[in-house]
Motif scaffolding. Structure first.
Motif, PDB file in Angstrom:
ATOM      1  N   VAL A  77       0.847  -1.197   0.000  1.00 28.27           N
ATOM      2  CA  VAL A  77       0.000   0.000   0.000  1.00 28.27           C
ATOM      3  C   VAL A  77       0.880   1.244   0.000  1.00 28.27           C
ATOM      4  CG1 VAL A  77      -1.662   1.367   1.323  1.00 28.27           C
ATOM      5  CG2 VAL A  77      -1.972  -1.108   1.104  1.00 28.27           C
ATOM      6  N   LEU A  78       1.931   1.223   0.816  1.00 28.69           N
ATOM      7  CA  LEU A  78       2.847   2.364   0.851  1.00 28.69           C
ATOM      8  C   LEU A  78       3.446   2.607  -0.532  1.00 28.69           C
ATOM      9  CD1 LEU A  78       4.265   4.504   2.603  1.00 28.69           C
ATOM     10  CD2 LEU A  78       6.108   2.834   2.964  1.00 28.69           C
ATOM     11  N   ALA A  79       3.780   1.525  -1.235  1.00 27.94           N
ATOM     12  CA  ALA A  79       4.336   1.652  -2.584  1.00 27.94           C
ATOM     13  C   ALA A  79       3.348   2.349  -3.521  1.00 27.94           C
ATOM     14  CB  ALA A  79       4.710   0.283  -3.129  1.00 27.94           C
ATOM     15  N   THR A  80       2.056   2.062  -3.372  1.00 22.72           N
ATOM     16  CA  THR A  80       1.069   2.725  -4.235  1.00 22.72           C
ATOM     17  C   THR A  80       1.005   4.221  -3.942  1.00 22.72           C
ATOM     18  OG1 THR A  80      -0.890   2.416  -2.789  1.00 22.72           O
ATOM     19  CG2 THR A  80      -0.323   0.610  -4.294  1.00 22.72           C
ATOM     20  N   THR A  81       1.177   4.598  -2.671  1.00 21.24           N
ATOM     21  CA  THR A  81       1.170   6.035  -2.345  1.00 21.24           C
ATOM     22  C   THR A  81       2.381   6.718  -2.961  1.00 21.24           C
ATOM     23  OG1 THR A  81       2.396   5.882  -0.234  1.00 21.24           O
ATOM     24  CG2 THR A  81      -0.001   5.548  -0.164  1.00 21.24           C
ATOM     25  N   GLU A  82       3.500   6.020  -2.973  1.00 22.55           N
ATOM     26  CA  GLU A  82       4.709   6.592  -3.574  1.00 22.55           C
ATOM     27  C   GLU A  82       4.511   6.810  -5.071  1.00 22.55           C
ATOM     28  OE1 GLU A  82       7.669   4.351  -0.362  1.00 22.55           O
ATOM     29  OE2 GLU A  82       7.464   3.595  -2.410  1.00 22.55           O
ATOM     30  N   VAL A  84       1.703   7.196  -6.685  1.00 26.73           N
ATOM     31  CA  VAL A  84       0.711   8.243  -6.932  1.00 26.73           C
ATOM     32  C   VAL A  84       1.304   9.633  -6.712  1.00 26.73           C
ATOM     33  CG1 VAL A  84      -1.406   9.305  -6.060  1.00 26.73           C
ATOM     34  CG2 VAL A  84      -1.322   6.843  -6.502  1.00 26.73           C
ATOM     35  N   TRP A  85       1.891   9.867  -5.551  1.00 30.50           N
ATOM     36  CA  TRP A  85       2.355  11.212  -5.218  1.00 30.50           C
ATOM     37  C   TRP A  85       3.593  11.608  -6.012  1.00 30.50           C
ATOM     38  CZ3 TRP A  85      -1.304  13.936  -3.605  1.00 30.50           C
ATOM     39  CH2 TRP A  85      -2.273  13.436  -2.741  1.00 30.50           C
ATOM     40  N   GLU A  86       4.397  10.637  -6.420  1.00 33.53           N
ATOM     41  CA  GLU A  86       5.541  10.960  -7.277  1.00 33.53           C
ATOM     42  C   GLU A  86       5.084  11.420  -8.653  1.00 33.53           C
ATOM     43  OE1 GLU A  86       7.957   7.473  -7.178  1.00 33.53           O
ATOM     44  OE2 GLU A  86       8.746   7.894  -5.166  1.00 33.53           O
ATOM     45  N   GLN A  87       3.859  11.107  -9.016  1.00 29.94           N
ATOM     46  CA  GLN A  87       3.293  11.584 -10.282  1.00 29.94           C
ATOM     47  C   GLN A  87       2.474  12.852 -10.074  1.00 29.94           C
ATOM     48  OE1 GLN A  87       1.079   8.668 -12.538  1.00 29.94           O
ATOM     49  NE2 GLN A  87       0.019  10.229 -13.729  1.00 29.94           N
ATOM     50  N   VAL A  88       1.667  12.871  -9.000  1.00 28.18           N
ATOM     51  CA  VAL A  88       0.779  14.016  -8.758  1.00 28.18           C
ATOM     52  C   VAL A  88       1.566  15.284  -8.427  1.00 28.18           C
ATOM     53  CG1 VAL A  88      -0.964  14.942  -7.170  1.00 28.18           C
ATOM     54  CG2 VAL A  88      -1.200  12.617  -8.078  1.00 28.18           C
ATOM     55  N   PHE A  89       2.613  15.173  -7.632  1.00 25.46           N
ATOM     56  CA  PHE A  89       3.375  16.359  -7.234  1.00 25.46           C
ATOM     57  C   PHE A  89       3.891  17.140  -8.441  1.00 25.46           C
ATOM     58  CE2 PHE A  89       4.741  17.090  -2.657  1.00 25.46           C
ATOM     59  CZ  PHE A  89       3.583  16.554  -2.132  1.00 25.46           C
ATOM     60  N   PRO A  90       4.645  16.528  -9.347  1.00 17.96           N
ATOM     61  CA  PRO A  90       5.115  17.303 -10.508  1.00 17.96           C
ATOM     62  C   PRO A  90       3.995  17.710 -11.458  1.00 17.96           C
ATOM     63  CG  PRO A  90       5.741  15.002 -10.716  1.00 17.96           C
ATOM     64  CD  PRO A  90       5.226  15.182  -9.327  1.00 17.96           C
ATOM     65  N   ASP A  91       3.003  16.843 -11.638  1.00 20.31           N
ATOM     66  CA  ASP A  91       1.920  17.140 -12.580  1.00 20.31           C
ATOM     67  C   ASP A  91       1.018  18.261 -12.095  1.00 20.31           C
ATOM     68  OD1 ASP A  91       2.903  15.142 -14.154  1.00 20.31           O
ATOM     69  OD2 ASP A  91       1.254  13.733 -13.821  1.00 20.31           O
ATOM     70  N   GLN A  92       0.668  18.253 -10.809  1.00 19.25           N
ATOM     71  CA  GLN A  92      -0.289  19.229 -10.294  1.00 19.25           C
ATOM     72  C   GLN A  92       0.344  20.379  -9.519  1.00 19.25           C
ATOM     73  OE1 GLN A  92      -3.654  17.554  -8.207  1.00 19.25           O
ATOM     74  NE2 GLN A  92      -3.886  15.842  -9.631  1.00 19.25           N
ATOM     75  N   LEU A  93       1.519  20.130  -8.936  1.00 11.93           N
ATOM     76  CA  LEU A  93       2.123  21.135  -8.065  1.00 11.93           C
ATOM     77  C   LEU A  93       3.459  21.659  -8.574  1.00 11.93           C
ATOM     78  CD1 LEU A  93       1.350  19.259  -4.725  1.00 11.93           C
ATOM     79  CD2 LEU A  93       0.052  21.152  -5.714  1.00 11.93           C
ATOM     80  N   TRP A 205      -5.512  10.025  -3.685  1.00 10.37           N
ATOM     81  CA  TRP A 205      -4.733   8.792  -3.856  1.00 10.37           C
ATOM     82  C   TRP A 205      -5.615   7.674  -4.391  1.00 10.37           C
ATOM     83  CZ3 TRP A 205      -6.126   4.629  -0.609  1.00 10.37           C
ATOM     84  CH2 TRP A 205      -5.404   3.460  -0.816  1.00 10.37           C
ATOM     85  N   ALA A 206      -6.797   7.495  -3.789  1.00  9.64           N
ATOM     86  CA  ALA A 206      -7.694   6.415  -4.209  1.00  9.64           C
ATOM     87  C   ALA A 206      -8.090   6.558  -5.677  1.00  9.64           C
ATOM     88  CB  ALA A 206      -8.944   6.393  -3.324  1.00  9.64           C
ATOM     89  N   ARG A 207      -8.331   7.791  -6.111  1.00 11.31           N
ATOM     90  CA  ARG A 207      -8.691   8.017  -7.509  1.00 11.31           C
ATOM     91  C   ARG A 207      -7.567   7.581  -8.443  1.00 11.31           C
ATOM     92  NH1 ARG A 207     -12.456  11.059 -10.344  1.00 11.31           N
ATOM     93  NH2 ARG A 207     -12.062  10.778 -12.560  1.00 11.31           N
ATOM     94  N   ASN A 208      -6.341   7.799  -8.020  1.00 12.44           N
ATOM     95  CA  ASN A 208      -5.184   7.512  -8.862  1.00 12.44           C
ATOM     96  C   ASN A 208      -4.713   6.060  -8.792  1.00 12.44           C
ATOM     97  OD1 ASN A 208      -3.955  10.145 -10.194  1.00 12.44           O
ATOM     98  ND2 ASN A 208      -4.819  10.744  -8.223  1.00 12.44           N
ATOM     99  N   VAL A 209      -5.307   5.250  -7.921  1.00 11.51           N
ATOM    100  CA  VAL A 209      -5.025   3.804  -7.923  1.00 11.51           C
ATOM    101  C   VAL A 209      -6.261   3.052  -8.385  1.00 11.51           C
ATOM    102  CG1 VAL A 209      -3.260   3.889  -6.129  1.00 11.51           C
ATOM    103  CG2 VAL A 209      -5.640   3.553  -5.452  1.00 11.51           C
ATOM    104  N   ASP A 210      -7.099   3.730  -9.148  1.00  5.98           N
ATOM    105  CA  ASP A 210      -8.381   3.168  -9.567  1.00  5.98           C
ATOM    106  C   ASP A 210      -8.232   1.800 -10.224  1.00  5.98           C
ATOM    107  OD1 ASP A 210     -11.012   3.449 -11.740  1.00  5.98           O
ATOM    108  OD2 ASP A 210     -11.290   3.970  -9.641  1.00  5.98           O
ATOM    109  N   GLY A 211      -7.145   1.584 -10.960  1.00 11.45           N
ATOM    110  CA  GLY A 211      -6.949   0.307 -11.629  1.00 11.45           C
ATOM    111  C   GLY A 211      -6.710  -0.849 -10.677  1.00 11.45           C
ATOM    112  N   LEU A 212      -6.405  -0.540  -9.419  1.00  8.03           N
ATOM    113  CA  LEU A 212      -6.156  -1.581  -8.415  1.00  8.03           C
ATOM    114  C   LEU A 212      -7.386  -1.858  -7.550  1.00  8.03           C
ATOM    115  CD1 LEU A 212      -2.613  -0.488  -7.122  1.00  8.03           C
ATOM    116  CD2 LEU A 212      -3.149  -2.193  -8.874  1.00  8.03           C
TER     117      LEU A 212
END
Length: 278
Positions: A77-82, A84-93, A205-212
């Protein structure tokens, strides 16, 4: 949640074999005061529900198959957060994300933010940028709080990581400064907004792991958010809800903000501090 093909995170610090990192004295003195001072980084305090239950003492021991399974689950689960946020941070922030360490402990442990036991629930310590989790809390979540399912447990981890996201963005420090400048009631109100924002970020986070996700997963997370609302916990402990003491938000607020983050997948939708109505 479909985690079979997900490789576990390397950012795990497992203290369970040592019986809790040597914090055998439990919470007391300065440790307790510090925990109270930073309590707004905790997912949920279930102390009222666990009073009188025997507490496991720290001692070297072998881990059971179930405990090993919980560690593997937490790592994935921790890996999924990594991811997600490693993608969201540069893309959105427009910035890079530095992930936290997840400390697994059993019974009791110590941190720069003070000592903790399983009764305090999972928490995040900004001083060392680590999230702390007694994996026995998963059983508490399911059996005593009525929040069953693997995605309910995953939501708990995602919530603590969301506090790290807030720390990365400078939100925790800013809110802490504001809390110290106001009275208790207003400080609690700021804490509620902080926690609801973490719930919303968990939804992102949940939205971005939708495939899982599997059928029923979001329902499990929403149920977990409701079960750890301040009003529900106070009623479950035989108390009349006292809104001025709330530090995490009501069941409706917690589930509502998680749903908002899930529907939008956008960090900007999680501005609880700018919202008039929570």
């Amino acid at each position: 949640m479909k985690l079979r093909g997900v490789r576990g995170s390397r950012n795990i610090e497992d203290r369970r074999r040592s019986g809790g990192g040597g914090a055998k004295a439990g919470i007391g003195g300065v440790g307790l005061l510090v925990i109270l001072a930073i309590g707004y980084f905790a997912g949920v305090d279930v102390t009222p529900l666990l009073q009188g239950l025997p507490q496991e003492q720290g001692a070297p021991r072998e881990l059971s198959a179930e405990e090993q399974k919980s560690a593997e689950f937490s790592s994935r689960v921790l890996a999924t957060t990594e991811q997600v946020w490693e993608q969201v941070f540069p893309d959105q922030l427009g910035i890079e994300y530095q992930p936290p360490i997840l400390v697994l402990f059993s019974g009791q442990t110590a941190s720069p933010c003070g000592g903790a036991s399983g009764a305090t629930g999972p928490f995040y310590c900004p001083a060392d940028e680590k999230a702390y989790l007694d994996t026995e809390f998963f059983a508490t979540l399911s059996r005593q709080l009525g929040a069953k399912g693997d995605f309910a447990a995953a939501y708990v981890i995602a919530h603590e990581v969301a506090h790290h996201v807030q720390n990365e963005l400078g939100i925790l420090g800013e809110v802490n400064n504001r809390r110290q400048a106001v009275g208790e009631t207003e400080a609690n109100a700021l804490t509620v907004r902080l926690e609801l924002q973490a719930d919303c970020l968990s939804g992102v986070w949940a939205r971005n792991v939708d495939g899982l996700l599997e059928p029923g997963d979001i329902k499990e997370a929403l149920n977990a958010a409701r079960k750890i609302g301040d009003d529900h916990l106070q009623r479950s402990a035989g108390r009349i809800p006292q809104p001025h003491t709330f530090t995490h938000g009501t069941s409706e607020q917690r589930s509502g903000w998680f749903a908002r983050g899930y529907k939008s997948g956008d960090v900007q939708s999680c501005d609880t501090f700018g919202a008039r109505n929570l």
